[in-house]
Design a protein around this motif. Structure first.
Motif, mmCIF file in Angstrom:
data_model
loop_
_atom_site.group_PDB
_atom_site.id
_atom_site.type_symbol
_atom_site.label_atom_id
_atom_site.label_comp_id
_atom_site.label_asym_id
_atom_site.label_seq_id
_atom_site.Cartn_x
_atom_site.Cartn_y
_atom_site.Cartn_z
ATOM 1 N N PRO A 122 0.485 2.622 -4.102
ATOM 2 C CA PRO A 122 -0.823 3.005 -3.569
ATOM 3 C C PRO A 122 -2.002 2.709 -4.498
ATOM 4 N N THR A 123 -1.830 2.934 -5.789
ATOM 5 C CA THR A 123 -2.927 2.677 -6.727
ATOM 6 C C THR A 123 -3.264 1.187 -6.776
ATOM 7 N N GLY A 157 -3.094 2.082 0.805
ATOM 8 C CA GLY A 157 -3.050 2.577 -0.557
ATOM 9 C C GLY A 157 -4.018 3.715 -0.815
ATOM 10 N N GLY A 187 0.808 -1.215 0.000
ATOM 11 C CA GLY A 187 0.000 0.000 0.000
ATOM 12 C C GLY A 187 0.840 1.264 0.000
ATOM 13 N N GLY A 198 -2.506 -0.986 -4.404
ATOM 14 C CA GLY A 198 -3.019 -1.358 -3.085
ATOM 15 C C GLY A 198 -4.485 -1.033 -2.923
#
Length: 434
Positions: free
Chosen positions: A27-28, A214, A23, A30
C-alpha cells in the motif's frame, strides 16, 4: 499471443489488475505511484485544447451554416438538461428506496474522524463556499484566447473554436480552403501525438489504480458498502435501461457502442478521470458515424453539462447524508434539492474530485444537511469516482449519437465499418496513405 499482447484493451486491463495487486500488497508503494497516473492525465489534458479547436473549426468551417450550429447546440443543451434531470430523479428515488444511510451514526463518525480527514473535508467545504455559479457561466468567455489554451479550459476553447469556425465558413473560398487544408494537416499531426501518448495508457492506468488501492484500501469500502452498491447499481440501471432505451429508439445498439469504446472505458476505470478519454471519444464518435461538427460540439460541451454519473452520485450522496444524520426530508425539500443540483451539477468538470466539491456546495446551498458530513464519504469517493466517470463518458457518447441522428448527420456506411472493426483512427490515416 503477440497480437493479444499488443492490444490496448488487453494492456490496460492487465495494468489495472497489476495496480490492484500492487496497491493491496504494498500500500505505501502503491500510494507513492500517484505521480505516474497524474502525469499521464496531464499528457492527455495537454492535447485536449488543440484537438477540440481543430475538430470544431474543421467541422463548422466545412458546414458554414451558423443556424445549423445554433440548432445542434440548442438540441444538445436541451438533451443534456432532460437526461441529467432524469438521472437526478432516478438517483433520489433509488436512495429513498434503498435507504443506504439509515443506521449510520453520522455525528459520531464525523466527531471521530482523523486530523487528515478533517483537513481534507474542510478543504472541500472552503472550495464549495467559493463557488459562484454566475461566475461559472460568465467564465465561459475567456479574457484572452492564449489564456484559454494555456489553462486548457474546455468551454472557453470550445467557444473560440465555434466563433473561429463560423468566421472561416464566411470568408471567400480562395482564402478558406488553404486554411482548412492546413488545419486538416495539423489535426492529423495532433492525433499522431495522441497515438504516441496512448502507448503510455497502461502505465497511467497502473499508477492510478495502484494509488487508489494503496491509499484508500479495499477495507475502506466495508463501512459504506451499501452506499457503494446503491450507486453502482443505479448507474448500471441508468446505462442499461434508460440509455439503452434511448439508443434503441434511434435504431442503435448500446452493446455494440460499448464494445466500440471499451478501451476508453477501461482507461477511465484506471485513471478515475473522464478527461483521459475526451480526445479519443471525439475521434471514436466520428469513426462511429457522427459528423465531425456534431462530435466536436457535443462531446466537449457534455463534459460540463451532461454529467449523468455525477448527477446520480450527487443525488444519492445528498439523501444518504440526510439519512445518516437522521434528517427527514419531505418531498418539497427533495424537489428543492433536485432544483439546486440541476445547477450545481453543471459546475462539475470531468476530473477526479470535482463531484465531491459540487456535493459540498450543494449541501451548503440547502443549509439543511451539515457540510462537514462530506467527511463520511472521503474513504469511498475515489472508488465511486470511477463509476461516475465511466457513466459520464458513456452518456456523452450516447448524446453525440442521438444529436447526430436527429440532425441527419450520421453516416451509416462509416457506422457499419466501425461495427466490422474496419474503421481507421485519424492518427493512422496518413500512415495508410503513405
Amino acid at each position: 499471443m503477440k497480437k493479444l499482447s499488443s492490444n490496448l484493451t488487453f494492456q490496460v486491463l492487465t495494468a489495472i489488475t497489476l495496480g490492484i495487486v500492487v496497491g493491496s500488497l504494498f500500500p505505501t508503494f502503491g500510494a507513492a505511484l500517484k505521480p505516474i497516473g497524474d502525469t499521464f492525465i496531464n499528457l492527455i489534458k495537454m492535447l485536449i485544447a488543440p484537438i477540440i479547436f481543430l475538430t470544431v473549426v474543421l467541422g463548422i468551417g466545412s458546414m458554414g451554416d451558423m443556424k445549423k450550429v445554433g440548432r445542434v447546440g440548442g438540441k444538445a443543451l436541451l438533451y443534456f438538461e432532460i437526461v441529467t434531470t432524469l438521472a437526478l430523479v432516478i438517483g433520489i428515488t433509488a436512495a429513498n428506496l434503498a435507504q443506504p444511510g439509515v443506521g449510520i451514526d453520522a455525528r459520531a463518525s464525523v466527531a471521530t474522524q482523523t486530523a487528515t480527514q478533517a483537513a481534507e473535508a474542510s478543504k472541500y467545504t472552503a472550495q464549495a463556499s467559493e463557488m459562484n455559479w454566475v461566475e461559472f457561466f460568465t467564465h465561459i468567455v475567456p479574457h484572452s484566447v492564449v489564456g484559454a489554451f494555456a489553462e486548457g479550459d474546455v468551454l472557453q476553447v470550445l467557444l473560440f473554436a465555434v466563433l473561429f469556425g463560423v468566421a472561416v465558413g464566411r470568408i471567400p473560398r480562395q482564402y478558406s480552403e488553404p486554411l482548412m487544408q492546413t488545419f486538416s494537416r495539423l489535426s492529423h499531426a495532433t492525433f499522431g501525438v495522441l497515438a504516441l501518448v496512448m502507448k503510455l495508457a497502461p502505465l497511467g492506468a497502473f499508477g492510478g489504480m495502484a494509488f487508489t488501492i494503496g491509499k484508500y484500501g479495499i477495507a475502506t469500502l466495508l463501512p459504506l458498502g451499501k452506499l457503494m452498491l446503491v450507486v453502482y447499481l443505479t448507474m448500471f440501471l441508468f446505462i442499461f435501461v434508460v440509455l439503452n432505451a434511448v439508443m434503441r429508439f434511434y435504431g442503435l445498439s448500446l452493446w455494440r457502442y460499448l464494445g466500440f469504446i471499451r478501451e476508453e472505458i477501461l482507461l477511465v476505470l484506471g485513471t478515475s478521470s473522464s478527461e483521459s478519454a475526451l480526445p479519443r471519444m471525439i475521434d471514436k464518435m466520428e469513426r462511429y458515424g457522427c459528423s465531425r461538427s456534431v462530435a466536436g460540439l457535443v462531446i466537449p460541451t457534455g463534459y460540463s453539462f451532461n454529467l449523468d454519473g455525477t448527477s446520480i452520485y450527487l443525488s444519492i450522496a445528498t439523501i444518504f447524508l440526510a439519512q445518516a444524520f437522521g434528517i427527514q426530508l419531505p418531498i418539497s425539500q427533495q424537489l428543492t434539492i433536485i432544483g439546486i443540483l440541476m445547477l450545481t451539477s453543471k459546475g462539475a468538470a470531468g476530473v477526479t474530485g470535482s463531484g465531491f466539491i459540487v456535493l459540498a456546495s450543494t449541501l451548503a446551498a440547502t443549509k439543511v444537511i451539515p457540510v462537514e458530513g462530506v467527511a463520511l464519504l472521503l474513504g469511498v469517493d475515489r472508488f465511486m469516482s470511477e463509476a461516475r466517470a465511466i457513466t459520464n463518458v458513456i452518456g456523452n457518447g450516447v448524446a453525440t449519437l442521438i444529436i447526430a441522428k436527429s440532425e441527419n448527420e450520421f453516416d451509416e456506411a462509416k457506422h457499419q465499418l466501425a461495427l466490422q472493426g474496419l474503421s481507421v483512427p485519424e492518427e493512422e490515416t496518413l500512415e495508410k496513405v503513405a
